[in-house]
Motif scaffolding. Structure first.
Motif, PDB file in Angstrom:
ATOM      1  N   VAL A 188      -5.481  -1.544  -8.027  1.00 65.15           N
ATOM      2  CA  VAL A 188      -4.811  -2.504  -6.878  1.00 65.15           C
ATOM      3  C   VAL A 188      -3.217  -1.742  -6.499  1.00 65.15           C
ATOM      4  O   VAL A 188      -2.857  -1.595  -5.622  1.00 65.15           O
ATOM      5  CB  VAL A 188      -4.808  -3.718  -7.529  1.00 65.15           C
ATOM      6  N   PHE A 189      -2.541  -1.283  -7.589  1.00 62.38           N
ATOM      7  CA  PHE A 189      -1.348  -0.574  -7.527  1.00 62.38           C
ATOM      8  C   PHE A 189      -1.251   0.636  -6.628  1.00 62.38           C
ATOM      9  O   PHE A 189      -0.524   0.567  -5.588  1.00 62.38           O
ATOM     10  CB  PHE A 189      -0.768  -0.171  -9.084  1.00 62.38           C
ATOM     11  N   SER A 190      -2.306   1.399  -6.890  1.00 60.16           N
ATOM     12  CA  SER A 190      -2.327   2.592  -5.979  1.00 60.16           C
ATOM     13  C   SER A 190      -2.561   2.486  -4.567  1.00 60.16           C
ATOM     14  O   SER A 190      -2.025   3.146  -3.635  1.00 60.16           O
ATOM     15  CB  SER A 190      -3.548   3.533  -6.565  1.00 60.16           C
ATOM     16  N   VAL A 206      -1.784  -0.224  -2.854  1.00 64.36           N
ATOM     17  CA  VAL A 206      -0.492  -0.787  -1.991  1.00 64.36           C
ATOM     18  C   VAL A 206       0.499   0.463  -2.106  1.00 64.36           C
ATOM     19  O   VAL A 206       0.948   0.398  -0.832  1.00 64.36           O
ATOM     20  CB  VAL A 206      -0.074  -1.870  -3.124  1.00 64.36           C
ATOM     21  N   VAL A 207       0.616   1.274  -3.006  1.00 64.87           N
ATOM     22  CA  VAL A 207       1.591   2.176  -3.009  1.00 64.87           C
ATOM     23  C   VAL A 207       1.307   3.351  -1.839  1.00 64.87           C
ATOM     24  O   VAL A 207       2.196   3.685  -1.179  1.00 64.87           O
ATOM     25  CB  VAL A 207       1.965   2.773  -4.330  1.00 64.87           C
ATOM     26  N   ALA A 208       0.001   3.500  -1.806  1.00 68.63           N
ATOM     27  CA  ALA A 208      -0.543   4.643  -0.897  1.00 68.63           C
ATOM     28  C   ALA A 208      -0.199   4.284   0.426  1.00 68.63           C
ATOM     29  O   ALA A 208       0.254   4.862   1.230  1.00 68.63           O
ATOM     30  CB  ALA A 208      -1.949   4.891  -0.941  1.00 68.63           C
ATOM     31  N   GLY A 209      -0.410   2.859   0.747  1.00 69.88           N
ATOM     32  CA  GLY A 209      -0.225   2.442   1.907  1.00 69.88           C
ATOM     33  C   GLY A 209       1.166   2.582   2.452  1.00 69.88           C
ATOM     34  O   GLY A 209       1.597   2.929   3.651  1.00 69.88           O
ATOM     35  N   MET A 210       2.120   1.976   1.484  1.00 67.38           N
ATOM     36  CA  MET A 210       3.443   2.075   1.778  1.00 67.38           C
ATOM     37  C   MET A 210       3.978   3.571   1.876  1.00 67.38           C
ATOM     38  O   MET A 210       4.839   4.027   2.886  1.00 67.38           O
ATOM     39  CB  MET A 210       4.433   1.428   0.605  1.00 67.38           C
ATOM     40  N   MET A 211       3.558   4.619   1.045  1.00 75.55           N
ATOM     41  CA  MET A 211       3.646   6.067   1.446  1.00 75.55           C
ATOM     42  C   MET A 211       3.206   6.436   2.670  1.00 75.55           C
ATOM     43  O   MET A 211       3.950   7.315   3.349  1.00 75.55           O
ATOM     44  CB  MET A 211       3.409   6.835   0.235  1.00 75.55           C
ATOM     45  N   ALA A 212       1.994   6.142   3.163  1.00 77.88           N
ATOM     46  CA  ALA A 212       1.482   6.622   4.218  1.00 77.88           C
ATOM     47  C   ALA A 212       2.287   5.936   5.477  1.00 77.88           C
ATOM     48  O   ALA A 212       2.488   6.579   6.742  1.00 77.88           O
ATOM     49  CB  ALA A 212       0.096   6.199   4.392  1.00 77.88           C
ATOM     50  N   VAL A 253      -6.797   7.371  -2.437  1.00 77.06           N
ATOM     51  CA  VAL A 253      -7.316   8.004  -1.306  1.00 77.06           C
ATOM     52  C   VAL A 253      -8.242   7.045  -0.276  1.00 77.06           C
ATOM     53  O   VAL A 253      -8.094   7.378   1.007  1.00 77.06           O
ATOM     54  CB  VAL A 253      -8.380   8.875  -2.090  1.00 77.06           C
ATOM     55  N   ASN A 254      -8.746   6.122  -0.746  1.00 81.94           N
ATOM     56  CA  ASN A 254      -9.304   5.298   0.263  1.00 81.94           C
ATOM     57  C   ASN A 254      -8.428   4.669   1.228  1.00 81.94           C
ATOM     58  O   ASN A 254      -8.978   4.213   2.381  1.00 81.94           O
ATOM     59  CB  ASN A 254      -9.947   3.876  -0.704  1.00 81.94           C
ATOM     60  N   THR A 255      -7.071   4.375   0.980  1.00 87.74           N
ATOM     61  CA  THR A 255      -6.225   3.648   1.845  1.00 87.74           C
ATOM     62  C   THR A 255      -5.797   4.835   2.939  1.00 87.74           C
ATOM     63  O   THR A 255      -5.793   4.389   4.172  1.00 87.74           O
ATOM     64  CB  THR A 255      -4.849   3.462   1.070  1.00 87.74           C
ATOM     65  N   LEU A 256      -6.294   6.222   2.705  1.00 90.57           N
ATOM     66  CA  LEU A 256      -5.639   7.263   3.549  1.00 90.57           C
ATOM     67  C   LEU A 256      -6.922   7.333   4.478  1.00 90.57           C
ATOM     68  O   LEU A 256      -6.710   8.348   5.512  1.00 90.57           O
ATOM     69  CB  LEU A 256      -5.036   8.312   2.863  1.00 90.57           C
ATOM     70  N   VAL A 257      -8.121   6.988   4.336  1.00 87.50           N
ATOM     71  CA  VAL A 257      -9.155   7.563   5.082  1.00 87.50           C
ATOM     72  C   VAL A 257      -8.824   7.103   6.367  1.00 87.50           C
ATOM     73  O   VAL A 257      -9.216   7.939   7.645  1.00 87.50           O
ATOM     74  CB  VAL A 257     -10.504   6.778   4.668  1.00 87.50           C
ATOM     75  N   GLY A 258      -8.391   5.914   6.899  1.00 87.55           N
ATOM     76  CA  GLY A 258      -8.276   5.669   8.524  1.00 87.55           C
ATOM     77  C   GLY A 258      -7.274   6.465   9.000  1.00 87.55           C
ATOM     78  O   GLY A 258      -7.303   7.052   9.978  1.00 87.55           O
ATOM     79  N   PHE A 262      -3.380  13.035  -4.510  1.00 92.61           N
ATOM     80  CA  PHE A 262      -4.054  12.255  -5.249  1.00 92.61           C
ATOM     81  C   PHE A 262      -5.218  12.775  -5.802  1.00 92.61           C
ATOM     82  O   PHE A 262      -5.769  12.564  -6.759  1.00 92.61           O
ATOM     83  CB  PHE A 262      -4.358  11.034  -4.323  1.00 92.61           C
ATOM     84  N   THR A 263      -6.069  13.387  -4.773  1.00 92.48           N
ATOM     85  CA  THR A 263      -7.332  14.095  -5.142  1.00 92.48           C
ATOM     86  C   THR A 263      -7.240  15.035  -6.288  1.00 92.48           C
ATOM     87  O   THR A 263      -7.794  15.225  -7.153  1.00 92.48           O
ATOM     88  CB  THR A 263      -8.226  14.608  -3.857  1.00 92.48           C
ATOM     89  N   GLY A 264      -6.367  15.891  -6.357  1.00 97.45           N
ATOM     90  CA  GLY A 264      -5.826  16.962  -7.134  1.00 97.45           C
ATOM     91  C   GLY A 264      -5.679  16.208  -8.665  1.00 97.45           C
ATOM     92  O   GLY A 264      -6.280  16.729  -9.486  1.00 97.45           O
ATOM     93  N   ILE A 265      -4.656  15.385  -8.663  1.00 94.79           N
ATOM     94  CA  ILE A 265      -4.425  14.773  -9.846  1.00 94.79           C
ATOM     95  C   ILE A 265      -5.759  14.259 -10.555  1.00 94.79           C
ATOM     96  O   ILE A 265      -5.877  14.188 -11.787  1.00 94.79           O
ATOM     97  CB  ILE A 265      -3.125  13.713  -9.711  1.00 94.79           C
TER      98      ILE A 265
END
Length: 141
Positions: free
Chosen positions: A6-8, A10-16, A65-70, A30-33
C-alpha cells in the motif's frame, strides 16, 4: 507485505508524478531492489523477525512497479497502439504468473531446499531489471 504494498503504490504514484524522475528509472530501481532482496533472502531467513523485515521490504519494492505500468506503456508507444501494448504487457505478466509457481515447485522438488526458489525468483527479477534498463537505452537512441 500488504503494508509495504500500500505504501509503495502511493509513493510510486507520487514519484511518477514528478517530471524530473523518468518512469523507467523507477521501474529499474524497484525491480532491481526486489531482485536483490529475493537473492539475499536465504542468507537471513532463519529468524521470524528477519522474515517480517523481508515481507515489508519486498512488499514495498515489488508492488510499486504495478503503479508504473500505465505511464510506461504510454511513454513507449503511440496513442493508437496503447490497447495492444497493454494487452502485451498483461499477457507477459500472465505468463509469469502461470509459469512461476510450477517452476518454483520443480526447483524445490529437485533440491528439497526452498532457498533455490528465492534465488531463481531473484534472478528473474534482476534479468527483468536489466531488460528494462536496456529498453530505456534503446529508446533514447
Amino acid at each position: 507485505m500488504g503494508f509495504g504494498s500500500v505504501f509503495s503504490r502511493v509513493v510510486a504514484g507520487m514519484m511518477a508524478s514528478d517530471s524530473k524522475i523518468p518512469y523507467m528509472i523507477l521501474q529499474v530501481g524497484f525491480t532491481g531492489i526486489s531482485g536483490m532482496l529475493l537473492l539475499s533472502f536465504p542468507l537471513y531467513s532463519y529468524t521470524y523477525n528477519t522474515q517480517l523485515v523481508f515481507g515489508i521490504l519486498y512488499g514495498t519494492y515489488s508492488q510499486g512497479v504495478n503503479t508504473l505500468v500505465g505511464p510506461i506503456v504510454l511513454d513507449l508507444v503511440t496513442l493508437k497502439d496503447v490497447p495492444v501494448a497493454y494487452g502485451f504487457v498483461y499477457y507477459s505478466m500472465g505468463v509469469g504468473y502461470i509459469l512461476g509457481p510450477p517452476l518454483a515447485s520443480w526447483i524445490f522438488r529437485l533440491s528439497m531446499v526452498y532457498d533455490f526458489t528465492y534465488v531463481f525468483a531473484g534472478t528473474c527479477l534482476m534479468v527483468s531489471s536489466v531488460s528494462a534498463a536496456l529498453v530505456n537505452i534503446v529508446k533514447r537512441r
